[in-house]
Motif scaffolding. Structure first.
Motif, PDB file in Angstrom:
ATOM      1  N   TYR A  53       0.740  -1.200   0.014  1.00  0.00           N
ATOM      2  CA  TYR A  53      -0.026  -0.064   0.081  1.00  0.00           C
ATOM      3  C   TYR A  53       0.896   1.292  -0.095  1.00  0.00           C
ATOM      4  O   TYR A  53       0.501   2.377  -0.493  1.00  0.00           O
ATOM      5  CB  TYR A  53      -0.832   0.046   1.368  1.00  0.00           C
TER       6      TYR A  53
ATOM      7  N   HIS B 284       2.071   1.960  -3.593  1.00  0.00           N
ATOM      8  CA  HIS B 284       1.197   2.290  -4.257  1.00  0.00           C
ATOM      9  C   HIS B 284       0.853   3.903  -4.202  1.00  0.00           C
ATOM     10  O   HIS B 284       0.840   4.708  -5.053  1.00  0.00           O
ATOM     11  CB  HIS B 284      -0.323   1.678  -4.045  1.00  0.00           C
TER      12      HIS B 284
ATOM     13  N   LEU C  93      -5.298   3.667  -3.005  1.00  0.00           N
ATOM     14  CA  LEU C  93      -5.674   2.490  -2.315  1.00  0.00           C
ATOM     15  C   LEU C  93      -6.973   1.584  -2.613  1.00  0.00           C
ATOM     16  O   LEU C  93      -7.134   0.503  -2.225  1.00  0.00           O
ATOM     17  CB  LEU C  93      -5.676   2.752  -0.906  1.00  0.00           C
TER      18      LEU C  93
ATOM     19  N   ASP D 183      -7.703  -1.956  -4.029  1.00  0.00           N
ATOM     20  CA  ASP D 183      -7.557  -3.196  -2.915  1.00  0.00           C
ATOM     21  C   ASP D 183      -8.434  -3.271  -2.100  1.00  0.00           C
ATOM     22  O   ASP D 183      -8.507  -4.063  -1.077  1.00  0.00           O
ATOM     23  CB  ASP D 183      -6.074  -2.992  -2.156  1.00  0.00           C
TER      24      ASP D 183
ATOM     25  N   SER E 208      -5.595  -6.245   2.928  1.00  0.00           N
ATOM     26  CA  SER E 208      -4.947  -4.838   2.364  1.00  0.00           C
ATOM     27  C   SER E 208      -5.398  -3.953   3.317  1.00  0.00           C
ATOM     28  O   SER E 208      -6.164  -4.142   4.385  1.00  0.00           O
ATOM     29  CB  SER E 208      -5.583  -4.585   1.261  1.00  0.00           C
ATOM     30  N   TRP E 209      -4.471  -2.912   3.268  1.00  0.00           N
ATOM     31  CA  TRP E 209      -4.746  -1.818   4.293  1.00  0.00           C
ATOM     32  C   TRP E 209      -6.223  -1.372   4.329  1.00  0.00           C
ATOM     33  O   TRP E 209      -6.546  -1.312   5.210  1.00  0.00           O
ATOM     34  CB  TRP E 209      -3.705  -0.892   3.832  1.00  0.00           C
TER      35      TRP E 209
ATOM     36  N   HIS F 290      -2.964   2.749  -9.327  1.00  0.00           N
ATOM     37  CA  HIS F 290      -2.684   1.706  -8.816  1.00  0.00           C
ATOM     38  C   HIS F 290      -2.806   0.277  -9.640  1.00  0.00           C
ATOM     39  O   HIS F 290      -2.057  -0.425  -9.664  1.00  0.00           O
ATOM     40  CB  HIS F 290      -3.973   1.567  -7.838  1.00  0.00           C
TER      41      HIS F 290
END
Length: 157
Positions: A3, A6, A42, A45, A51-52, A105
């Motif tokens: 992340y 990205h 982000l 994702d 993922s975050w 991304h």
């Protein structure tokens, strides 16, 4: 791609475009466009529960992952094409930044060995221009390089 990579590569791309001969972020990368770029970088994702963003929106991430899987619809040409088109058309800085972040991304994941399903849902096969592996030394170098570019742009030596 992690992340943080990205986020930094998307911001570095936006900074670069704001200084280009035909600036696509005409007012520079201000707070509104920066916020949009960070969120957009982000957002694809959201289809991965680990993922975050997925960890922070767990019920939504579980639902999207169950429907499309990771690197399914949210990493496809169906999302990429409108994001690029919208970025070039929209004048509202937050939305423009958001769409740029989404496109950045997906394009960054296209350069990973894992690739992205550009023609999803018609063809689920992933397309890749394999440059780096997620979590690899090369990804760390990409992160450091994009971070250095941002810092040196705003705080020249």
């Amino acid at each position: 791609m992690r992340y943080y990579t990205h986020a930094t590569t998307a911001v570095a791309g936006a900074v670069f475009l704001s200084a280009s001969p035909i600036p696509l972020f005409e007012a520079g990368v201000g707070a509104a466009s920066l916020g949009g770029v960070l969120l957009g970088s982000l957002l694809p994702d959201i289809d991965e529960t680990g993922s975050w963003l997925g960890r922070r929106t767990k019920p939504l991430a579980v639902f999207i992952k169950a429907l499309f899987g990771h690197r399914g619809l949210t990493h496809s040409g169906i999302v990429l094409a409108p994001a690029i088109y919208g970025f070039l058309q929209v004048e509202q800085m937050f939305i423009s930044g958001l769409l740029f972040g989404i496109a950045a991304h997906i394009l960054a994941d296209l350069l990973s060995y894992g690739g992205v399903p550009l023609f999803y849902p018609f063809n689920k096969k992933r397309t890749s221009i394999p440059v780096y592996k997620t979590g690899s030394l090369l990804e760390k170098i990409i992160f450091l390089g994009s971070s250095a570019y941002i810092l040196l742009t705003y705080f020249p030596i």
